[in-house]
Structure formats: structure tokens, C-alpha cells
Design a protein around this motif. Sequence first.
Motif, PDB file in Angstrom:
ATOM      1  N   SER A  26      10.351  29.637  41.377  1.00  0.00           N
ATOM      2  CA  SER A  26       9.919  30.839  42.096  1.00  0.00           C
ATOM      3  C   SER A  26      10.054  30.677  43.603  1.00  0.00           C
ATOM      4  N   GLY A  27      10.604  29.555  44.026  1.00  0.00           N
ATOM      5  CA  GLY A  27      10.831  29.293  45.441  1.00  0.00           C
ATOM      6  C   GLY A  27      12.094  28.478  45.594  1.00  0.00           C
ATOM      7  N   PHE A  28      12.273  27.910  46.762  1.00  0.00           N
ATOM      8  CA  PHE A  28      13.442  27.090  47.047  1.00  0.00           C
ATOM      9  C   PHE A  28      13.021  25.633  46.972  1.00  0.00           C
ATOM     10  N   ILE A  63       7.950  32.252  53.937  1.00  0.00           N
ATOM     11  CA  ILE A  63       8.706  31.312  53.108  1.00  0.00           C
ATOM     12  C   ILE A  63       7.970  29.993  52.865  1.00  0.00           C
ATOM     13  N   TYR A  64       6.992  29.646  53.691  1.00  0.00           N
ATOM     14  CA  TYR A  64       6.329  28.342  53.565  1.00  0.00           C
ATOM     15  C   TYR A  64       5.842  28.034  52.146  1.00  0.00           C
ATOM     16  N   PRO A  88      15.397  30.506  43.509  1.00  0.00           N
ATOM     17  CA  PRO A  88      14.793  31.413  42.535  1.00  0.00           C
ATOM     18  C   PRO A  88      15.892  32.207  41.827  1.00  0.00           C
ATOM     19  N   GLY A  89      15.625  32.583  40.603  1.00  0.00           N
ATOM     20  CA  GLY A  89      16.578  33.424  39.886  1.00  0.00           C
ATOM     21  C   GLY A  89      16.613  34.817  40.501  1.00  0.00           C
ATOM     22  N   PHE A  99       9.434  36.933  49.711  1.00  0.00           N
ATOM     23  CA  PHE A  99      10.408  36.674  50.775  1.00  0.00           C
ATOM     24  C   PHE A  99      11.768  37.183  50.296  1.00  0.00           C
ATOM     25  N   PRO A 100      12.690  37.476  51.221  1.00  0.00           N
ATOM     26  CA  PRO A 100      14.004  38.012  50.850  1.00  0.00           C
ATOM     27  C   PRO A 100      14.943  36.922  50.318  1.00  0.00           C
TER      28      PRO A 100
END
Length: 123
Positions: A26-28, A63-64, A88-89, A99-100
Motif C-alpha cells: 500500500s506504499g513504496f 508520502i511519509y 502500490p498496485g 498520495f498520487p
Amino acid sequence: SAGKSSYINWYCCEHVQTTAVAIETSGFSFCTSGKKRETLRGKATLQLFEHLRHDLKGFFPAIYPGLSTEVSTSKERCFNLVTFIDTPGLVDGSFHYPFPVEDIIVAMARHTDLIYVLFDPIG
């Protein structure tokens, strides 16, 4: 699930990323080699990958919570020469990330040598 996290686990021969049939990332999440196994979150990831700070600063602070790093001690398949970014997918419908995602992928892509694109075979 397109199998991005599963590919990373296979490549480094270690379970560093959570995997499931549903969307798990769900994030980077950066997956990199290091001297000891550890997990870094948020700003600590940007301290490790300082070169990304300039291109990502427009996405602060949203984004943090979506940034993390998994440091692996694996020496398999020359993993010490590679850093993966598990993204993220891309989803359709009513689900939205805080976040974008697409814009952040483009910002990070400026710093990559190779991009794998994996598609979900079901949908």
C-alpha cells in the motif's frame, strides 16, 4: 496481485515482502542489501535514499507513512547490486491512496536503470 512482491522475495531468496492474492503493498517499499536485516520507515527511508528527496519533496508529508525500506543480508543473485522499489498496485474503482501513486512512480523512475512492469493476469 501482479506478483511484484513475490518476484522480489524470489530474487533475493528471502521473505522480505508480504505477499497475498489481494493487494498487499500500500506504499513504496524499497528492498536493498545491507549488513544487517532491518526495516526503515518514512523519513529514515529518505535518509538512506537521499538522492530521491528533491524529486519527492512535493509529496511531503503525505508520502511519509507510505515509505519503507527492507534491508536484506542476502548475497543471492548479486542482490547487493540491486535495489527494488515495490510500488502500490494501480487500482480501479473507489479505492484511493493518500498520495498520487502515478506521480510518485514517475518521480522515482528518474533515478532508475530498469523498470519491470508486472500485470495482474486476472484483472
